[in-house]
Every structure is written in C-alpha cells, then in structure tokens.
Design an enzyme around this catalytic site. Structure first.
Site, PDB file in Angstrom:
ATOM      1  N   LEU A 117       0.397  -1.432   0.443  1.00 44.86           N
ATOM      2  CA  LEU A 117      -0.094   0.127   0.259  1.00 44.86           C
ATOM      3  C   LEU A 117       0.770   1.737   0.397  1.00 44.86           C
ATOM      4  O   LEU A 117       0.707   2.355   0.303  1.00 44.86           O
ATOM      5  CB  LEU A 117      -1.099   0.042   1.051  1.00 44.86           C
ATOM      6  N   ALA A 122       4.447   6.663   1.394  1.00 46.29           N
ATOM      7  CA  ALA A 122       3.904   8.018   1.712  1.00 46.29           C
ATOM      8  C   ALA A 122       4.855   8.230   2.836  1.00 46.29           C
ATOM      9  O   ALA A 122       5.178   9.842   2.863  1.00 46.29           O
ATOM     10  CB  ALA A 122       2.564   7.396   2.499  1.00 46.29           C
ATOM     11  N   ASP A 164       4.973   4.493  -7.160  1.00 46.57           N
ATOM     12  CA  ASP A 164       4.487   5.371  -5.429  1.00 46.57           C
ATOM     13  C   ASP A 164       4.738   6.364  -5.334  1.00 46.57           C
ATOM     14  O   ASP A 164       3.780   7.007  -4.261  1.00 46.57           O
ATOM     15  CB  ASP A 164       5.623   4.265  -4.337  1.00 46.57           C
TER      16      ASP A 164
HETATM   17  C1  MEV Z   1       6.260  -2.120  -5.463  1.00 44.51           C
HETATM   18  O1  MEV Z   1       5.320  -1.446  -4.652  1.00 44.51           O
HETATM   19  C2  MEV Z   1       5.550  -1.853  -7.020  1.00 44.51           C
HETATM   20  C3  MEV Z   1       6.850  -2.782  -8.146  1.00 44.51           C
HETATM   21  O2  MEV Z   1       6.237  -2.493  -8.666  1.00 44.51           O
HETATM   22  C4  MEV Z   1       8.763  -1.811  -7.702  1.00 44.51           C
HETATM   23  C5  MEV Z   1       8.398  -0.670  -7.656  1.00 44.51           C
HETATM   24  O3  MEV Z   1       7.614  -0.016  -9.101  1.00 44.51           O
HETATM   25  O4  MEV Z   1       9.061   0.139  -7.667  1.00 44.51           O
HETATM   26  C6  MEV Z   1       7.281  -3.627  -7.189  1.00 44.51           C
END
Ligand code: MEV
Length: 328
Positions: A117, A122, A164
């Site tokens: 998540l 964050a 993210d």
């Molecule tokens: C991790 O939240 C998501 C992945 O695609 C790694 C990334 O994008 O940094 C697995």
C-alpha cells in the site's frame, strides 16, 4: 515545527512491469502517513514511529546510537522503514542546503508496512516535505516527487519505479511510464482492501521477476502483456467502465501470479472477493503477502474477506484525490 501527511496507494494495474518501462496506474487511497518534524540544536536525528501497522506498534529509535528498537514486527521491516526516513532527511538537508541540520521526527501511519500500500513512499514524501519546510523551504510537488523517488531508488538498490512516490505526492489516479508521470482524471473507485497481516520482500520479489524474465521469453512476454493490459485499462478508466476495469484487474492478477509474485493468502483473498461478487480483484504492490485490492460498491466483499481465514483485516479505502497535505 512542520507537519505533512501523504497517502498510500493501490495499484489498479501494472506493478512489477513498471520496473521494466511498461506503464502502470497506481491510485492514492484514504490511508495516510503523517510526519511531524522539529529542528534540533545539534545535528542528530531522532525518529519515533507509532502505529506503523494496522494493529499498531511503537518504536523509539535513535538513528545515531546503537540502541535497538523495541517492536513487535520484524526488525528488518523497522530497519527498512528507518532507512527511508534517513534518506528523506538527507534530501531535505540537501534541498535547504543545510547538511548538518538535526531533527526530531515523529511518524504516524495507518498504512501497514511492506504490504503493497505504498507505506514507504508516503513516509518518504511526508518526511521530505515536513523537514524541508522546518528548514524554511517549501518544495514544489514535482521536485518533492523526484526527491522521494531518489530515496526509494537508493534504499531499494536501484529497483524502484517512480510510481509509488509520484502517486503519493500528487494523489488521485496517475500514469507512470519510466520518467513520464501524469495525473489522470478518474471516476470514484470503490476499493476494498484485504490484508493478510504479512509483508513481502520487495527487493527479492523484483529480483525474482527479473530472473524469470531473463530465463524465459514467455516471462518477458508476460511483462509486456501487463503493459498492453495497462494501456487498455487506461482507456477503460477514461470511459468510467467499472465492470471492465474489474475484468482487467482479474486478468492482471493472473499475469502477476504467473510471474510468481502471488501467494496462497493473496490468492485466497482474491477468490473470496470474487466469490462475494467483487467486480474484480488482484494483489497490489510487490506481492508475496500483504494486500489485495477489489472493486465493490456493496459491503459484500468486505464482509466476505473478514470471514476469510487468509484475511486479517479488510477495509474500504476510497480513491484520495489529494496528494501531500501540509498541516502546519
Ligand atoms: C512495489 O510497490 C511495486 C513494484 O512495481 C516495484 C516498484 O515499482 O518500485 C514491485
């Protein structure tokens, strides 16, 4: 003193494939990390973190002493979380050109650690923003997102996308493809999250997909197929067709499972959600354990997940159109 908060996220589509330049669509959710920063007279850094999992735990940790934190989650998770905070503080010092500034940092978060998540993003976004402001510098959101990405890139040894950190900074639904990051308009998506109480090791899971991709052409094709699915998902999002979004989420979960990043508990929660009538369900984030995301306007999926032995907790989390917020 300065306080900032930033949202967690789910992947509607595209995790893992985004690491190899395919597009992805993360969406911010109404679960936030809040970071309060006060400058110190000396150049030390003291971090206290509370409620870093859904059940909550407390850690008092001073990055400059050998003291071991007292926690009821694994030490690796806490060390990883503190690595992100250290990196974020370095970015704030750099932005304000105050390399020796010291801080007391308090982190509160309702985003479970390492569960898909976006807890680390964050925390990083909110920490850089608050620490820079405590030093008198307000970063624009593009620079904040970029600095947060640099932290994730370093802590995750180069295995990180901008997904993210950009999503947490900007809020809402976003499209990320390499360095190209855009905000999207999106209908209100009825997300239900199922959490198995565990966490995956992002670095190991990303390395596993990389190894499969280099060993098997069809694994490389699977990664490309996820990219194709994401493009179709973007059109579907624009049309606001929730049924079709759900179908594509189901498909995306299957492709991620083929790449070896699902788990028994994630698969069980996905099936519990589907059987309860969810429009679609998939794992979110790196996988291996942690969370699934489903779409359901009704309460049926949340209730079914709560009765599922694989699920420790389920909750509704609406799309959050706000990114980083400045409290004081
Ligand atoms: C991790 O939240 C998501 C992945 O695609 C790694 C990334 O994008 O940094 C697995």
């Amino acid at each position: 003193m300065a306080t900032s908060n930033a949202p967690g996220k789910v992947y509607l589509f595209g995790e893992h494939a985004v690491v190899y330049g395919e597009p992805a669509v993360p969406c911010a959710i109404e679960r936030r990390a809040t970071v309060t920063v006060e400058t110190r007279e000396d150049s030390r850094l003291r971090v206290s973190a509370q409620d870093l999992s859904l059940d909550g735990f407390t850690v008092e940790y001073d990055g400059t002493t050998a003291g071991q934190p007292e926690v009821d989650v694994t030490e690796e998770l806490v060390e990883a979380a503190m690595g992100y905070v250290d990196g974020a503080i370095e970015q704030a010092r750099d932005a304000a050109d105050e390399p020796t500034a010291g801080f007391d940092v308090t982190v509160e978060s309702s985003i479970p650690l390492g569960a898909g998540l976006g807890s680390s993003a964050a925390v990083v976004v909110a920490t850089i923003d608050a620490a820079a402001r405590a030093l008198g510098v307000t970063l624009d959101r593009e620079e904040l997102a970029d600095r947060a990405y640099q932290v994730e890139y370093e802590v995750q040894a180069g295995q990180a996308s901008r997904a993210d950190t950009f999503c947490s900074t900007m809020g809402g639904a976003v499209r990320v493809e390499d360095d190209d990051c855009q905000t999207l308009s999106s209908p209100d998506l009825p997300f239900i999250i199922g959490y198995d109480g565990g966490a995956g090791d992002t670095g190991a899971l990303v390395s596993g997909v990389r190894a499969l991709k280099s060993e098997y052409d069809f694994a490389a094709d699977t990664v490309e197929s996820i990219g194709d699915l994401v493009e179709q998902g973007l059109e579907t999002l624009e049309d606001g067709d929730i049924e079709e979004l759900g179908r594509l989420m189901d498909f995306n979960h299957g492709l991620l499972a083929a790449l070896g990043v699902s788990s028994r508990s994630l698969d069980s929660m996905v099936w519990a959600a589907r059987e309860a009538g969810a429009t679609g369900a998939k794992l979110t984030g790196a996988g291996g354990g942690g969370c699934i995301v489903a779409l359901d306007e009704t309460d049926a999926t949340e209730t079914a997940l709560n009765y599922s032995p694989a699920c420790e907790e389920s909750f509704r989390a609406r799309l959050d159109t706000d990114g980083v917020r400045r409290e004081e």
